[in-house]
Write a protein that holds these residues in place. Structure first.
Motif, PDB file in Angstrom:
ATOM      1  N   THR A  76       0.850  -1.187   0.000  1.00 30.82           N
ATOM      2  CA  THR A  76       0.000   0.000   0.000  1.00 30.82           C
ATOM      3  C   THR A  76       0.890   1.242   0.000  1.00 30.82           C
ATOM      4  OG1 THR A  76      -1.655  -1.231   1.268  1.00 30.82           O
ATOM      5  CG2 THR A  76      -1.917   1.161   1.156  1.00 30.82           C
ATOM      6  N   VAL A  77       0.552   2.163  -0.893  1.00 30.45           N
ATOM      7  CA  VAL A  77       1.335   3.374  -1.128  1.00 30.45           C
ATOM      8  C   VAL A  77       0.367   4.556  -1.150  1.00 30.45           C
ATOM      9  CG1 VAL A  77       2.859   4.524  -2.784  1.00 30.45           C
ATOM     10  CG2 VAL A  77       2.946   2.051  -2.547  1.00 30.45           C
ATOM     11  N   GLU A  78       0.858   5.718  -0.768  1.00 33.02           N
ATOM     12  CA  GLU A  78       0.021   6.903  -0.868  1.00 33.02           C
ATOM     13  C   GLU A  78      -0.152   7.311  -2.333  1.00 33.02           C
ATOM     14  OE1 GLU A  78       0.602   8.940   3.469  1.00 33.02           O
ATOM     15  OE2 GLU A  78       1.970   9.589   1.880  1.00 33.02           O
ATOM     16  N   SER A  79      -1.348   7.731  -2.674  1.00 29.86           N
ATOM     17  CA  SER A  79      -1.717   8.057  -4.057  1.00 29.86           C
ATOM     18  C   SER A  79      -0.811   9.102  -4.694  1.00 29.86           C
ATOM     19  CB  SER A  79      -3.163   8.562  -4.111  1.00 29.86           C
ATOM     20  OG  SER A  79      -4.026   7.619  -3.540  1.00 29.86           O
ATOM     21  N   ASP A  80      -0.314  10.031  -3.902  1.00 29.98           N
ATOM     22  CA  ASP A  80       0.559  11.084  -4.440  1.00 29.98           C
ATOM     23  C   ASP A  80       1.830  10.526  -5.080  1.00 29.98           C
ATOM     24  OD1 ASP A  80      -1.272  12.888  -3.489  1.00 29.98           O
ATOM     25  OD2 ASP A  80      -0.034  13.597  -1.829  1.00 29.98           O
ATOM     26  N   TRP A  81       2.169   9.297  -4.789  1.00 31.19           N
ATOM     27  CA  TRP A  81       3.390   8.684  -5.323  1.00 31.19           C
ATOM     28  C   TRP A  81       3.172   7.948  -6.649  1.00 31.19           C
ATOM     29  CZ3 TRP A  81       8.363   9.123  -3.660  1.00 31.19           C
ATOM     30  CH2 TRP A  81       8.536   9.842  -2.478  1.00 31.19           C
ATOM     31  N   TYR A  82       1.926   7.827  -7.092  1.00 32.83           N
ATOM     32  CA  TYR A  82       1.648   7.035  -8.299  1.00 32.83           C
ATOM     33  C   TYR A  82       2.476   7.488  -9.502  1.00 32.83           C
ATOM     34  CZ  TYR A  82      -0.592   4.964 -12.304  1.00 32.83           C
ATOM     35  OH  TYR A  82      -0.803   4.281 -13.469  1.00 32.83           O
ATOM     36  N   THR A  83       2.461   8.762  -9.818  1.00 39.27           N
ATOM     37  CA  THR A  83       3.168   9.254 -11.002  1.00 39.27           C
ATOM     38  C   THR A  83       4.667   9.009 -10.877  1.00 39.27           C
ATOM     39  OG1 THR A  83       1.456  10.901 -11.406  1.00 39.27           O
ATOM     40  CG2 THR A  83       3.601  11.274 -12.451  1.00 39.27           C
ATOM     41  N   ARG A  84       5.228   9.285  -9.702  1.00 40.64           N
ATOM     42  CA  ARG A  84       6.670   9.064  -9.514  1.00 40.64           C
ATOM     43  C   ARG A  84       7.034   7.588  -9.688  1.00 40.64           C
ATOM     44  NH1 ARG A  84       7.327  12.811  -4.229  1.00 40.64           N
ATOM     45  NH2 ARG A  84       5.091  12.645  -4.316  1.00 40.64           N
ATOM     46  N   ILE A  85       6.212   6.698  -9.147  1.00 42.45           N
ATOM     47  CA  ILE A  85       6.485   5.257  -9.306  1.00 42.45           C
ATOM     48  C   ILE A  85       6.419   4.884 -10.779  1.00 42.45           C
ATOM     49  CG2 ILE A  85       5.682   2.914  -8.791  1.00 42.45           C
ATOM     50  CD1 ILE A  85       4.500   4.120  -6.146  1.00 42.45           C
ATOM     51  N   SER A  86       5.399   5.368 -11.474  1.00 42.51           N
ATOM     52  CA  SER A  86       5.212   4.977 -12.880  1.00 42.51           C
ATOM     53  C   SER A  86       6.315   5.500 -13.788  1.00 42.51           C
ATOM     54  CB  SER A  86       3.839   5.431 -13.386  1.00 42.51           C
ATOM     55  OG  SER A  86       3.754   6.831 -13.433  1.00 42.51           O
ATOM     56  N   LYS A  87       6.986   6.583 -13.392  1.00 45.90           N
ATOM     57  CA  LYS A  87       8.048   7.162 -14.220  1.00 45.90           C
ATOM     58  C   LYS A  87       9.455   6.794 -13.752  1.00 45.90           C
ATOM     59  CE  LYS A  87       5.344  11.130 -15.692  1.00 45.90           C
ATOM     60  NZ  LYS A  87       5.247  12.577 -15.721  1.00 45.90           N
ATOM     61  N   LEU A 138      -1.081  -4.108  -5.580  1.00 50.46           N
ATOM     62  CA  LEU A 138      -0.672  -2.747  -5.246  1.00 50.46           C
ATOM     63  C   LEU A 138      -1.920  -1.932  -4.964  1.00 50.46           C
ATOM     64  CD1 LEU A 138       1.786  -0.889  -4.994  1.00 50.46           C
ATOM     65  CD2 LEU A 138       1.564  -0.402  -7.434  1.00 50.46           C
ATOM     66  N   ARG A 139      -1.943  -1.316  -3.786  1.00 57.35           N
ATOM     67  CA  ARG A 139      -3.079  -0.491  -3.387  1.00 57.35           C
ATOM     68  C   ARG A 139      -2.604   0.940  -3.167  1.00 57.35           C
ATOM     69  NH1 ARG A 139      -6.235  -4.311   1.057  1.00 57.35           N
ATOM     70  NH2 ARG A 139      -6.656  -6.018  -0.407  1.00 57.35           N
ATOM     71  N   PHE A 140      -3.454   1.873  -3.537  1.00 58.30           N
ATOM     72  CA  PHE A 140      -3.165   3.281  -3.322  1.00 58.30           C
ATOM     73  C   PHE A 140      -4.195   3.846  -2.357  1.00 58.30           C
ATOM     74  CE2 PHE A 140      -0.967   2.379  -7.221  1.00 58.30           C
ATOM     75  CZ  PHE A 140       0.215   3.082  -7.065  1.00 58.30           C
ATOM     76  N   THR A 141      -3.730   4.696  -1.465  1.00 49.73           N
ATOM     77  CA  THR A 141      -4.580   5.318  -0.471  1.00 49.73           C
ATOM     78  C   THR A 141      -4.152   6.776  -0.307  1.00 49.73           C
ATOM     79  OG1 THR A 141      -5.390   5.159   1.816  1.00 49.73           O
ATOM     80  CG2 THR A 141      -3.074   4.627   1.459  1.00 49.73           C
ATOM     81  N   THR A 142      -5.044   7.605   0.164  1.00 52.70           N
ATOM     82  CA  THR A 142      -4.682   9.012   0.354  1.00 52.70           C
ATOM     83  C   THR A 142      -3.724   9.201   1.520  1.00 52.70           C
ATOM     84  OG1 THR A 142      -6.651   9.373   1.702  1.00 52.70           O
ATOM     85  CG2 THR A 142      -6.814   9.903  -0.658  1.00 52.70           C
ATOM     86  N   ASN A 143      -3.740   8.260   2.493  1.00 48.75           N
ATOM     87  CA  ASN A 143      -2.882   8.405   3.664  1.00 48.75           C
ATOM     88  C   ASN A 143      -2.593   7.035   4.270  1.00 48.75           C
ATOM     89  OD1 ASN A 143      -2.267   8.960   6.642  1.00 48.75           O
ATOM     90  ND2 ASN A 143      -2.179  11.002   5.724  1.00 48.75           N
ATOM     91  N   LEU A 144      -1.340   6.788   4.604  1.00 44.65           N
ATOM     92  CA  LEU A 144      -0.922   5.487   5.165  1.00 44.65           C
ATOM     93  C   LEU A 144      -1.153   5.350   6.664  1.00 44.65           C
ATOM     94  CD1 LEU A 144       2.464   4.824   3.319  1.00 44.65           C
ATOM     95  CD2 LEU A 144       0.351   3.499   3.105  1.00 44.65           C
ATOM     96  N   TYR A 145      -1.370   6.446   7.369  1.00 42.32           N
ATOM     97  CA  TYR A 145      -1.481   6.378   8.826  1.00 42.32           C
ATOM     98  C   TYR A 145      -2.563   5.415   9.323  1.00 42.32           C
ATOM     99  CZ  TYR A 145       2.043   9.744  10.227  1.00 42.32           C
ATOM    100  OH  TYR A 145       3.246  10.362  10.477  1.00 42.32           O
ATOM    101  N   PRO A 146      -3.782   5.412   8.784  1.00 40.86           N
ATOM    102  CA  PRO A 146      -4.783   4.479   9.307  1.00 40.86           C
ATOM    103  C   PRO A 146      -4.353   3.003   9.200  1.00 40.86           C
ATOM    104  CG  PRO A 146      -5.860   6.193   8.041  1.00 40.86           C
ATOM    105  CD  PRO A 146      -4.371   6.348   7.806  1.00 40.86           C
TER     106      PRO A 146
END
Length: 170
Positions: A76-87, A138-146
């Motif tokens: 699980t990764v925060e959604s803000d990282w999607y573009t960086r991971i893909s590139k 692979l899961r994306f979430t807005t925040n990893l804290y929960p």
């Protein structure tokens, strides 16, 4: 064969270093085995949580962390990282394993107290595709804290939390 992943493409030797977050630990070169290398198919500072299912995973943990999936591994990764991971392109440095000792069997970590020269360097692009090929969900979430708080409040042992200091604050 053991591996080290980096965003740098021209490392000629690996010199043992102290971990910034563990000054009490000796200077070492870190490596990972092939089974667990997927945990590094991310930009270096990407916060992520890895959950693994095995035959010892309790039913309560299956309900909490693996509900509605047959995947054995979820990252699980925060959604803000999607573009960086893909590139992102990363480099896999390959080592002979004779100068390394096992540090953590579950995570696949090995350490060497010696200077290590890589045998070869592989270029890894298409990281999302590589994760899928490894059978990782692979899961994306807005925040990893929960998710982190739920894991830490349980007695679940099949997890790894990486670079959490880079997660968004609640």
């Amino acid at each position: 064969m053991l591996f080290h992943f980096s965003e740098e493409d021209s490392i000629k030797i690996f010199v043992p270093k102290e971990k910034q977050n563990r000054p009490d630990f000796p200077a070492v070169v870190w490596a990972i085995d092939e089974e667990n290398e997927f945990t590094y198919y991310f930009p270096r500072n990407c916060p992520r949580i890895v959950c693994r299912r095995d035959e010892a995973t309790a039913d309560q943990h299956l309900q909490l962390f693996f509900n509605n999936t047959i995947a054995d591994i979820i990252v699980t990764v925060e959604s803000d990282w999607y573009t960086r991971i893909s590139k992102q392109t990363i480099f896999r440095y390959c080592f002979d394993d004779e100068c390394f000792e096992l540090f953590d069997k579950t995570a696949g970590y090995y350490i060497s107290r010696q200077v290590v020269k890589p045998k070869l360097v592989d270029t890894y692009g298409n990281l999302l595709e590589r994760l899928i090929q490894k059978g990782v969900e692979l899961r994306f979430t807005t925040n990893l804290y929960p998710l982190r708080e739920a894991i830490l409040a349980s007695d679940f042992k099949g997890f790894g939390i990486h670079r959490f200091n880079n997660a968004k604050r609640l």
